[in-house]
Scaffold this motif. Structure first.
Motif, PDB file in Angstrom:
ATOM      1  N   GLU A 260      99.124 150.206  40.592  1.00  0.00           N
ATOM      2  CA  GLU A 260      98.770 151.208  39.585  1.00  0.00           C
ATOM      3  C   GLU A 260      99.885 152.242  39.431  1.00  0.00           C
ATOM      4  O   GLU A 260      99.996 152.909  38.407  1.00  0.00           O
ATOM      5  N   VAL A 261     100.708 152.368  40.472  1.00  0.00           N
ATOM      6  CA  VAL A 261     101.761 153.390  40.486  1.00  0.00           C
ATOM      7  C   VAL A 261     103.155 152.759  40.526  1.00  0.00           C
ATOM      8  O   VAL A 261     104.070 153.200  39.822  1.00  0.00           O
ATOM      9  N   LEU A 262     103.323 151.726  41.365  1.00  0.00           N
ATOM     10  CA  LEU A 262     104.653 151.161  41.607  1.00  0.00           C
ATOM     11  C   LEU A 262     104.754 149.716  41.126  1.00  0.00           C
ATOM     12  O   LEU A 262     103.759 148.982  41.145  1.00  0.00           O
ATOM     13  N   GLN A 263     105.951 149.345  40.726  1.00  0.00           N
ATOM     14  CA  GLN A 263     106.243 147.971  40.341  1.00  0.00           C
ATOM     15  C   GLN A 263     107.424 147.457  41.182  1.00  0.00           C
ATOM     16  O   GLN A 263     108.307 148.234  41.558  1.00  0.00           O
ATOM     17  N   SER A 264     107.440 146.164  41.447  1.00  0.00           N
ATOM     18  CA  SER A 264     108.537 145.568  42.222  1.00  0.00           C
ATOM     19  C   SER A 264     109.875 145.827  41.525  1.00  0.00           C
ATOM     20  O   SER A 264     109.969 145.756  40.287  1.00  0.00           O
ATOM     21  N   ASN A 265     110.889 146.145  42.325  1.00  0.00           N
ATOM     22  CA  ASN A 265     112.261 146.425  41.867  1.00  0.00           C
ATOM     23  C   ASN A 265     112.397 147.750  41.110  1.00  0.00           C
ATOM     24  O   ASN A 265     113.476 148.053  40.603  1.00  0.00           O
ATOM     25  N   GLU A 266     111.318 148.515  41.056  1.00  0.00           N
ATOM     26  CA  GLU A 266     111.401 149.842  40.416  1.00  0.00           C
ATOM     27  C   GLU A 266     112.166 150.803  41.324  1.00  0.00           C
ATOM     28  O   GLU A 266     111.965 150.821  42.537  1.00  0.00           O
ATOM     29  N   THR A 267     113.027 151.616  40.741  1.00  0.00           N
ATOM     30  CA  THR A 267     113.765 152.634  41.485  1.00  0.00           C
ATOM     31  C   THR A 267     113.302 154.013  41.032  1.00  0.00           C
ATOM     32  O   THR A 267     113.236 154.290  39.836  1.00  0.00           O
ATOM     33  N   ARG A 268     112.996 154.875  42.000  1.00  0.00           N
ATOM     34  CA  ARG A 268     112.517 156.214  41.690  1.00  0.00           C
ATOM     35  C   ARG A 268     112.719 157.131  42.893  1.00  0.00           C
ATOM     36  O   ARG A 268     113.220 156.699  43.938  1.00  0.00           O
ATOM     37  N   GLU A 269     112.314 158.387  42.754  1.00  0.00           N
ATOM     38  CA  GLU A 269     112.474 159.361  43.843  1.00  0.00           C
ATOM     39  C   GLU A 269     111.291 159.292  44.810  1.00  0.00           C
ATOM     40  O   GLU A 269     110.142 159.097  44.392  1.00  0.00           O
ATOM     41  N   PHE A 270     111.600 159.509  46.080  1.00  0.00           N
ATOM     42  CA  PHE A 270     110.579 159.560  47.118  1.00  0.00           C
ATOM     43  C   PHE A 270     110.851 160.761  48.028  1.00  0.00           C
ATOM     44  O   PHE A 270     112.008 161.135  48.236  1.00  0.00           O
ATOM     45  N   PHE A 271     109.792 161.310  48.559  1.00  0.00           N
ATOM     46  CA  PHE A 271     109.862 162.419  49.519  1.00  0.00           C
ATOM     47  C   PHE A 271     109.725 161.830  50.917  1.00  0.00           C
ATOM     48  O   PHE A 271     108.824 161.022  51.170  1.00  0.00           O
ATOM     49  N   ILE A 272     110.617 162.195  51.831  1.00  0.00           N
ATOM     50  CA  ILE A 272     110.504 161.707  53.209  1.00  0.00           C
ATOM     51  C   ILE A 272     109.481 162.568  53.937  1.00  0.00           C
ATOM     52  O   ILE A 272     109.675 163.762  54.155  1.00  0.00           O
ATOM     53  N   LEU A 273     108.382 161.911  54.294  1.00  0.00           N
ATOM     54  CA  LEU A 273     107.239 162.624  54.852  1.00  0.00           C
ATOM     55  C   LEU A 273     107.330 162.782  56.366  1.00  0.00           C
ATOM     56  O   LEU A 273     107.064 163.849  56.910  1.00  0.00           O
ATOM     57  N   THR A 274     107.722 161.713  57.052  1.00  0.00           N
ATOM     58  CA  THR A 274     107.813 161.772  58.517  1.00  0.00           C
ATOM     59  C   THR A 274     109.116 161.147  58.979  1.00  0.00           C
ATOM     60  O   THR A 274     109.744 160.362  58.270  1.00  0.00           O
ATOM     61  N   ASP A 275     109.508 161.497  60.183  1.00  0.00           N
ATOM     62  CA  ASP A 275     110.704 160.920  60.794  1.00  0.00           C
ATOM     63  C   ASP A 275     110.430 159.474  61.201  1.00  0.00           C
ATOM     64  O   ASP A 275     109.293 158.985  61.086  1.00  0.00           O
ATOM     65  N   GLU A 276     111.446 158.796  61.672  1.00  0.00           N
ATOM     66  CA  GLU A 276     111.306 157.398  62.062  1.00  0.00           C
ATOM     67  C   GLU A 276     110.282 157.232  63.181  1.00  0.00           C
ATOM     68  O   GLU A 276     110.222 158.046  64.116  1.00  0.00           O
ATOM     69  N   ASN A 277     109.467 156.182  63.075  1.00  0.00           N
ATOM     70  CA  ASN A 277     108.563 155.853  64.175  1.00  0.00           C
ATOM     71  C   ASN A 277     109.292 154.996  65.203  1.00  0.00           C
ATOM     72  O   ASN A 277     110.518 154.830  65.125  1.00  0.00           O
ATOM     73  N   GLU A 278     108.546 154.437  66.140  1.00  0.00           N
ATOM     74  CA  GLU A 278     109.198 153.664  67.209  1.00  0.00           C
ATOM     75  C   GLU A 278     109.906 152.416  66.681  1.00  0.00           C
ATOM     76  O   GLU A 278     110.788 151.866  67.346  1.00  0.00           O
ATOM     77  N   ASP A 279     109.544 151.970  65.486  1.00  0.00           N
ATOM     78  CA  ASP A 279     110.199 150.809  64.877  1.00  0.00           C
ATOM     79  C   ASP A 279     111.343 151.215  63.956  1.00  0.00           C
ATOM     80  O   ASP A 279     111.923 150.363  63.265  1.00  0.00           O
ATOM     81  N   GLY A 280     111.654 152.516  63.920  1.00  0.00           N
ATOM     82  CA  GLY A 280     112.735 152.994  63.074  1.00  0.00           C
ATOM     83  C   GLY A 280     112.352 153.109  61.607  1.00  0.00           C
ATOM     84  O   GLY A 280     113.226 153.165  60.736  1.00  0.00           O
ATOM     85  N   GLN A 281     111.057 153.158  61.332  1.00  0.00           N
ATOM     86  CA  GLN A 281     110.586 153.185  59.947  1.00  0.00           C
ATOM     87  C   GLN A 281     110.199 154.604  59.524  1.00  0.00           C
ATOM     88  O   GLN A 281     109.502 155.317  60.239  1.00  0.00           O
ATOM     89  N   LEU A 282     110.663 155.011  58.334  1.00  0.00           N
ATOM     90  CA  LEU A 282     110.312 156.309  57.746  1.00  0.00           C
ATOM     91  C   LEU A 282     109.070 156.161  56.879  1.00  0.00           C
ATOM     92  O   LEU A 282     108.823 155.096  56.302  1.00  0.00           O
ATOM     93  N   THR A 283     108.291 157.245  56.779  1.00  0.00           N
ATOM     94  CA  THR A 283     107.132 157.269  55.882  1.00  0.00           C
ATOM     95  C   THR A 283     107.466 158.135  54.674  1.00  0.00           C
ATOM     96  O   THR A 283     107.986 159.249  54.817  1.00  0.00           O
ATOM     97  N   LEU A 284     107.169 157.624  53.487  1.00  0.00           N
ATOM     98  CA  LEU A 284     107.527 158.290  52.235  1.00  0.00           C
ATOM     99  C   LEU A 284     106.297 158.800  51.484  1.00  0.00           C
ATOM    100  O   LEU A 284     105.161 158.434  51.793  1.00  0.00           O
ATOM    101  N   SER A 285     106.556 159.619  50.474  1.00  0.00           N
ATOM    102  CA  SER A 285     105.473 160.149  49.645  1.00  0.00           C
ATOM    103  C   SER A 285     105.971 160.417  48.226  1.00  0.00           C
ATOM    104  O   SER A 285     107.074 160.921  48.036  1.00  0.00           O
ATOM    105  N   ILE A 286     105.158 160.079  47.248  1.00  0.00           N
ATOM    106  CA  ILE A 286     105.352 160.514  45.861  1.00  0.00           C
ATOM    107  C   ILE A 286     104.453 161.726  45.612  1.00  0.00           C
ATOM    108  O   ILE A 286     104.788 162.632  44.863  1.00  0.00           O
ATOM    109  N   ARG A 287     103.325 161.711  46.282  1.00  0.00           N
ATOM    110  CA  ARG A 287     102.329 162.772  46.147  1.00  0.00           C
ATOM    111  C   ARG A 287     102.929 164.158  46.392  1.00  0.00           C
ATOM    112  O   ARG A 287     102.661 165.110  45.652  1.00  0.00           O
ATOM    113  N   ARG A 288     103.778 164.284  47.414  1.00  0.00           N
ATOM    114  CA  ARG A 288     104.356 165.588  47.738  1.00  0.00           C
ATOM    115  C   ARG A 288     105.298 166.068  46.632  1.00  0.00           C
ATOM    116  O   ARG A 288     105.364 167.257  46.336  1.00  0.00           O
ATOM    117  N   ILE A 289     106.038 165.137  46.015  1.00  0.00           N
ATOM    118  CA  ILE A 289     106.910 165.516  44.901  1.00  0.00           C
ATOM    119  C   ILE A 289     106.070 166.023  43.741  1.00  0.00           C
ATOM    120  O   ILE A 289     106.391 167.032  43.106  1.00  0.00           O
TER     121      ILE A 289
END
Length: 358
Positions: free
Chosen positions: A74-103
């Motif tokens: 409903e919000v995102l499409q494959s290969n779409e490029t847009r802005e994201f807000f970095i919500l949290t730092d990397e977890n133990e797997d080195g993965q960041l959590t993002l947000s559009i909601r905060r923007i």
């Protein structure tokens, strides 16, 4: 036979060297940064985003929009490029959590600050009510209308789904507060057709120890106890009943605070007539109002006359409003690891319960 030691020396570029090179050119991301990213995988409850980090970042479904989202596409499409807000730092797997909601929230706060600066009137539907007032959405933010700033004869519970004109009372992103006034929007509209010194017909809608609230064409004005009569009055209840029809004169219009101050005292032909001979006050209301207007004009022309109405005497008390708890404008999202399915965020009963009835 090939000499293994010779081959090792000829390579000259080890796995350690390659890792060091990746580190050298790797981008460093921090919570709060806004970055560009490309969607490369939609998951049932989120999406994987390439932002140039070693590991794909993840955006959970509850962080995709201010509004409710049932499916990521409903919000995102494959290969779409847009802005994201970095919500949290990397977890133990080195993965960041993002947000559009905060923007969207950051831009919403910017927009409502602009609307407040412009003193704009906005319209929004009531989506919930409580003992303290009503809740609306403004640019996706949750706004609160205190009960004392709702001008309608309907019970608050019947306002759900109704669209109201509103003015901003408080826009405070740091305190997460967005407070609005229906009364002020109506009063401002009515004020455009009213003048100080004008006599209007109104109906008593409420009586308090400090005065009576008079309905004048759909908006409420305050007839302060000190402006009822030149004679001393112990309580407005001794003079008025609810639904009494009165002639009153407008003595102050405060558009900024959405208040109309009224007087019958200034219409008395003789001191005490509102208590002793009310009909005489109403019969000669226009005559007495004309005298009041002449005094106002003389004062404006620079003559040293005492003002007929002390402003402080007719100011409506507001202490009760300060005790009302204002629900937060931004609802906290539930933050979960990327692999865990996130429950839908919603307004709980505790969040919209009131703490004090006006």
């Amino acid at each position: 036979m090939v000499n293994q030691n010779t081959v090792a020396k000829d390579v000259g570029f080890t796995h350690e060297d390659f890792a060091a090179l990746l580190d050298k050119y790797d981008y460093h991301f921090s919570p709060g940064d806004v970055v560009a990213g490309t969607v490369f995988s939609l998951e049932p409850r989120g999406a994987l985003i390439d932002i140039g980090a070693k590991t794909a970042a993840y955006i959970p479904i509850q962080e995709m929009s201010i509004n409710r989202v049932d499916a990521p596409d409903e919000v995102l499409q494959s290969n779409e490029t847009r802005e994201f807000f970095i919500l949290t730092d990397e977890n133990e797997d080195g993965q960041l959590t993002l947000s559009i909601r905060r923007i969207e929230y950051m831009r919403a706060w910017e927009r409502v600050r602009q609307l407040q600066t412009e003193d704009a009137t906005v319209r929004s539907q009531v989506f919930a009510t409580n003992r303290g007032g009503a809740l609306v959405r403004i640019e996706g933010l949750r706004g609160f209308i205190p009960g004392s700033h709702i001008s309608t004869r309907k019970p608050k519970e019947e306002l759900v789904g109704e669209e109201l004109p509103l003015k901003f009372l408080e826009v405070d992103e740091d305190r997460n507060r967005l407070v609005l006034s229906h009364r002020r929007a109506l009063v401002e509209r009515k004020m455009n057709r009213l003048e100080v010194g004008e006599v209007v017909i109104g109906t008593v809608r409420g009586i308090k120890p400090y005065g009576a609230f008079i309905d004048i064409g759909g908006v409420s004005g305050l007839l302060h106890i000190s402006e009822i009569s030149h004679d001393h009055i112990d309580t407005p209840h001794s003079v008025f009943n609810v639904n009494d029809e009165l002639k009153v004169m407008i003595i102050d219009l405060d558009a900024e605070r959405g208040r109309i101050s009224l007087s019958t005292k200034q219409l008395e032909p003789e001191p005490g007539d509102m208590v002793k001979n009310r009909q005489s006050v109403f019969d000669r209301a226009e005559e007495m109002a004309q005298k009041f207007r002449e005094q106002m004009r003389a004062k404006q022309q620079g003559q040293q006359e005492q003002p007929a109405v002390p402003v402080a005497a007719v100011e409506e008390p507001v202490a009760e409003e300060a005790e009302i708890e204002v629900p937060p404008a931004v609802e906290d999202a539930i933050e979960v690891p990327a692999a865990v399915e996130a429950p839908e965020t919603s307004i709980t009963q505790e969040e919209i319960s009131a703490v004090a009835e006006e």
